[in-house]
Design a protein around this motif. Sequence first.
Motif, PDB file in Angstrom:
ATOM      1  N   VAL A 137      -7.155  -3.396  -9.196  1.00  0.00           N
ATOM      2  CA  VAL A 137      -6.951  -4.736  -9.447  1.00  0.00           C
ATOM      3  C   VAL A 137      -6.311  -5.391  -8.010  1.00  0.00           C
ATOM      4  CG1 VAL A 137      -6.213  -4.797 -11.842  1.00  0.00           C
ATOM      5  CG2 VAL A 137      -4.316  -4.096 -10.075  1.00  0.00           C
ATOM      6  N   PHE A 138      -6.517  -6.644  -7.907  1.00  0.00           N
ATOM      7  CA  PHE A 138      -6.100  -7.342  -6.738  1.00  0.00           C
ATOM      8  C   PHE A 138      -4.585  -7.891  -7.030  1.00  0.00           C
ATOM      9  CE2 PHE A 138      -5.643 -10.973  -3.827  1.00  0.00           C
ATOM     10  CZ  PHE A 138      -5.617 -10.318  -2.460  1.00  0.00           C
TER      11      PHE A 138
ATOM     12  N   PRO B 114       0.881  -1.142   0.142  1.00  0.00           N
ATOM     13  CA  PRO B 114      -0.075  -0.043   0.120  1.00  0.00           C
ATOM     14  C   PRO B 114       0.981   1.307  -0.082  1.00  0.00           C
ATOM     15  CG  PRO B 114      -0.744  -1.638   1.452  1.00  0.00           C
ATOM     16  CD  PRO B 114       0.537  -2.286   1.046  1.00  0.00           C
ATOM     17  N   LYS B 115       0.684   2.359  -0.655  1.00  0.00           N
ATOM     18  CA  LYS B 115       1.014   3.522  -0.695  1.00  0.00           C
ATOM     19  C   LYS B 115       2.325   3.593  -1.325  1.00  0.00           C
ATOM     20  CE  LYS B 115      -0.888   5.447   3.698  1.00  0.00           C
ATOM     21  NZ  LYS B 115      -1.996   4.692   3.672  1.00  0.00           N
TER      22      LYS B 115
ATOM     23  N   VAL C 227       1.165   0.804 -11.148  1.00  0.00           N
ATOM     24  CA  VAL C 227       0.355   0.469 -10.092  1.00  0.00           C
ATOM     25  C   VAL C 227       0.505   1.160  -8.894  1.00  0.00           C
ATOM     26  CG1 VAL C 227      -0.703  -1.814 -11.102  1.00  0.00           C
ATOM     27  CG2 VAL C 227       0.970  -1.741  -9.351  1.00  0.00           C
ATOM     28  N   GLU C 228      -0.338   1.839  -8.383  1.00  0.00           N
ATOM     29  CA  GLU C 228      -0.184   2.361  -7.066  1.00  0.00           C
ATOM     30  C   GLU C 228      -0.946   1.608  -5.859  1.00  0.00           C
ATOM     31  OE1 GLU C 228      -0.514   6.560  -4.568  1.00  0.00           O
ATOM     32  OE2 GLU C 228      -1.507   6.320  -6.550  1.00  0.00           O
TER      33      GLU C 228
ATOM     34  N   ARG D 142      -4.843  -4.182  -2.777  1.00  0.00           N
ATOM     35  CA  ARG D 142      -5.702  -3.454  -3.680  1.00  0.00           C
ATOM     36  C   ARG D 142      -5.003  -2.347  -4.283  1.00  0.00           C
ATOM     37  NH1 ARG D 142      -9.603   0.578  -3.115  1.00  0.00           N
ATOM     38  NH2 ARG D 142      -9.401   0.573  -0.880  1.00  0.00           N
ATOM     39  N   ALA D 143      -4.962  -2.314  -5.698  1.00  0.00           N
ATOM     40  CA  ALA D 143      -4.171  -1.399  -6.266  1.00  0.00           C
ATOM     41  C   ALA D 143      -5.086  -0.603  -7.525  1.00  0.00           C
ATOM     42  CB  ALA D 143      -2.852  -1.825  -7.044  1.00  0.00           C
ATOM     43  N   ILE D 144      -4.673   0.629  -7.688  1.00  0.00           N
ATOM     44  CA  ILE D 144      -5.297   1.246  -8.988  1.00  0.00           C
ATOM     45  C   ILE D 144      -4.193   1.289  -9.921  1.00  0.00           C
ATOM     46  CG2 ILE D 144      -4.610   3.375  -8.089  1.00  0.00           C
ATOM     47  CD1 ILE D 144      -7.505   4.315  -9.255  1.00  0.00           C
TER      48      ILE D 144
END
Length: 121
Positions: free
Chosen positions: A52-53, A25-26, A94-95, A76-78
């Motif tokens: 996306v996972f 995350p982050k 991806v973030e 969980r990423a965007i």
Amino acid sequence: MADAFKRGDTHFLPVLPLKNVVALPKSVMPVVVGRDVSIRAVEAALRGGREVFVVAQRSSETEFPGKEDIYEVGTRAIILQVGKMQNNTLRILVEGVSRSEVTEFVDGEDFLCVKAQDLSP
């Protein structure tokens, strides 16, 4: 259900299994996507909310990962950016948004898809 969507704190997400790397995350990270099943997952995410996972595979030797081949906790990423490369591969950025856990696998897709719930920090 090909598109990612959210209901409460449960997210319906295409799965992007990674070999030998973990998304946090982050954090922002580039990912090269070459497997057909993963490309379909990315395309589904792009049609939906771009989420996306992202999860590590249990073994980097597994070429076609199924439910039993990935960990239950991932990120969980965007998807921030997508670029097409040679040989029909994608380079995405991806973030990580949140640590998440699989609550259920969703059937009926030609890629892995899960219901995932965000975990407390």
